[in-house]
Scaffold this active site. Structure first.
Site, PDB file in Angstrom:
ATOM      1  N   ASP A 214      -9.403   6.303  -4.868  1.00  0.00           N
ATOM      2  CA  ASP A 214      -8.984   5.352  -6.034  1.00  0.00           C
ATOM      3  C   ASP A 214      -7.941   6.447  -6.709  1.00  0.00           C
ATOM      4  O   ASP A 214      -8.317   7.610  -6.944  1.00  0.00           O
ATOM      5  CB  ASP A 214     -10.188   5.038  -6.983  1.00  0.00           C
ATOM      6  CG  ASP A 214      -9.610   4.461  -8.223  1.00  0.00           C
ATOM      7  OD1 ASP A 214      -9.170   3.254  -8.159  1.00  0.00           O
ATOM      8  OD2 ASP A 214      -9.709   5.056  -9.521  1.00  0.00           O
ATOM      9  N   GLU A 240      -4.997   5.458  -2.464  1.00  0.00           N
ATOM     10  CA  GLU A 240      -4.173   4.498  -3.183  1.00  0.00           C
ATOM     11  C   GLU A 240      -3.190   5.063  -3.835  1.00  0.00           C
ATOM     12  O   GLU A 240      -3.400   5.813  -4.974  1.00  0.00           O
ATOM     13  CB  GLU A 240      -5.257   3.606  -4.320  1.00  0.00           C
ATOM     14  CG  GLU A 240      -4.698   2.442  -4.914  1.00  0.00           C
ATOM     15  CD  GLU A 240      -4.654   2.636  -6.458  1.00  0.00           C
ATOM     16  OE1 GLU A 240      -4.390   1.647  -6.998  1.00  0.00           O
ATOM     17  OE2 GLU A 240      -5.029   3.751  -6.929  1.00  0.00           O
TER      18      GLU A 240
END
Ligand code: LAG
Ligand code: CA
Length: 491
Positions: A214, A240
């Protein structure tokens, strides 16, 4: 320790699966085809562990997905909004999505169903609020987490008035200031790195295969690499790294040596075409413009952020959303990640939860496609759509056959994976009949969009039957519909 044993058992299971499906043909395209190893994943957003366990055996494994991406499993701040999952309080596996035991049982159930588990790892930051008590009872303040981190473990960038990122052309701001007030871990610190790595290694010990990193863009690539180096070599990593344009200091390409990255440009190119009803080929060379190389890319039509933001097609677009997913699954670019969330009108609304704050959960029995209408909280259940399972089978049989230049006329567009399969989509409201040339062998085929996986039954087809004759396929493609045939599904 039984933990290491479990991990080895999961690895052994994986190699058996690979061994069975890795028999690739040595003759030309007309030889009896074998499906390739599945590669596509499905993101089960805010799905509790007990629901994922059921779903792996019921739909995800049978549909032919290789992996599931879960929401973050660690303790988080309390609150009904879904995004509490992105504010860690500790690395205890006790969250609105379930307990550590439920998590471990889910991993075992998915691995047993041939589905690997990839976990959303929130490691750039901790909570964004001043203080509180976490979901599992851990007291904390913004930069103090008992037994885990103290103020010295956080960046205090002092580059902006409130320490928040404001200028994405500044690498230092993006990586050392706070992302919307979320306490930013000093990921250059050896102790922070090893604390994060021990959280991730604990998950791997439970049989997890890898991680979505993330907010990877908000950590220096060297920091992410140093953490990943503390994990086993075969750990799957999907960073990400939202592609923000040339003016941004940090680019996705910086992270491809660590593992794969989520390529946001893919849906930005594809979805508006499907929405607008006029499809054309992307540049078929690898890499495509503003994309990382195919082998480095995980692609998606939407995710939990973009369905609340930039995505031009989401579950609300029903049939056209399905067409975009079919086009992605048929493509020869990247590793597809199908998205499955829940219906909402309020962007902040969490999935339906009980009075203890646990998400209630849902499974997808009986779902075969997009609903005509959704009530808030309804599971979208994309993983159970007949057409998705059919396209996963198409993808397996397409294997490494190249994507050929587009075909079709009128409102129909399609493409062939050379001599393996052909997909035709019609984004307009009205049916359209087309005749296209194809390298598929002459004969009868079963459409996998209407028939799903193993569309051929009892000498006929579960859905639409189609004929290739003298190298031509004539087909009536329904309005906002598609047809897909491949060499592995013939009556
Ligand atoms: C991500 N990837 O980089 C996640 O995919 C994305 O869903 C996360 O944002 C973000 N990065 C941080 O992990 C989500 C919500 C935000 C939410 C944040 C933290 O999209 O809206 O912020 O999670 O929970 C919320 C409030 C903000 C507030 C912040 C801190 O919306 O207004 O400043 O919490 O309290
Ligand atoms: Ca950071």
């Amino acid at each position: 320790m039984p933990r290491a044993g479990r991990r080895r058992a999961a690895a052994a299971l994986t190699s058996v699966v690979v061994g069975v499906v890795a028999l690739s043909g040595c003759a030309g395209p007309a030889a009896s085809p074998h499906p390739a190893q599945p590669d596509a994943g499905v993101q089960l957003f805010q799905r509790p562990w007990t629901s994922i366990a059921t779903e792996c055996a019921a739909t995800i494994g049978p549909a032919g997905f290789a992996w599931v991406l879960t929401s973050p499993p660690q303790e988080h701040i309390t609150g009904s909004q879904w995004w509490t999952s992105y504010q860690p309080v500790s690395y205890t596996l006790d969250s609105k999505l379930g307990t550590a035991d439920e998590f471990a049982a889910m991993v075992d159930a998915c691995n047993a169903a041939g589905v690997k588990v990839v976990v959303d790892a929130v490691i750039n930051h901790m909570a964004g609020i001043d203080d509180g008590t976490g979901f599992a009872g851990t007291p904390f303040s913004h930069d103090d987490y008992p037994g885990l981190y103290t103020a010295a473990d956080f960046h205090h960038c002092a580059l902006t008035a409130d320490d928040d990122i404001s200028d994405y052309s500044s690498r230092e701001q993006v990586q050392t200031c706070e992302l919307s007030n979320l306490a930013d871990l000093d990921t250059s610190s050896p102790t922070v790195r090893s604390t994060i790595a021990s959280y991730l290694n604990g998950l791997l010990d439970l049989g997890v295969t890898g991680f979505r990193i993330d907010a990877a863009k908000h950590m220096a690539a060297d920091d992410v690499a140093a953490i990943v180096e503390m994990l086993p070599k075969d750990t799957m990593i999907v960073s990400e790294t939202i592609r923000g344009g040339a003016a941004e200091a940090v680019q996705p390409e910086e992270y491809t040596s660590i593992g794969r990255v989520l390529e946001f440009q893919y849906a930005r190119d594809l979805s508006p075409q499907v929405e607008g009803g006029v499809l054309s080929d992307p540049l078929l060379e690898d890499p495509r413009p503003s994309h990382v190389a195919s082998k480095d890319a995980v692609v998606f039509i939407d995710n939990h952020d973009t369905e609340r933001g930039e995505a031009s097609l989401t579950y609300r677009d029903r049939g056209r959303y399905l067409l975009a997913n079919a086009l992605m699954l048929a493509d020869d670019y990247g590793t597809p990640l199908v998205y499955s969330g829940y219906a909402f009108t309020d962007n902040d609304a969490g999935a339906p939860q009980d009075d203890t704050g646990h998400v209630i959960g849902w499974t997808c029995d009986g779902v075969t496609g997009p609903h005509d209408a959704y009530d808030d909280g309804d599971g979208v259940c994309t993983e159970a759509w007949t057409a998705v399972a059919g396209m996963l089978e198409f993808r397996a049989y397409a294997g490494d056959a190249p994507r050929l230049p587009g075909v079709g006329d009128g409102t129909v567009y399609g493409f062939e994976r050379e001599a393996r399969g052909i997909l035709l989509v019609n984004p307009s409201n009205d049916a359209d009949t087309v005749t296209v040339r194809t390298g598929l062998p002459d004969g009868e085929y079963c459409d996998v969009i209407s028939g799903g996986r193993a569309a051929a039954v009892d000498g006929g087809c579960r859905g639409t039957a189609l004929i290739v004759d003298h190298g031509e396929l004539t087909a009536a493609v329904p309005g906002i519909g598609a047809l897909a045939i491949h060499v592995g599904d013939r009556p």
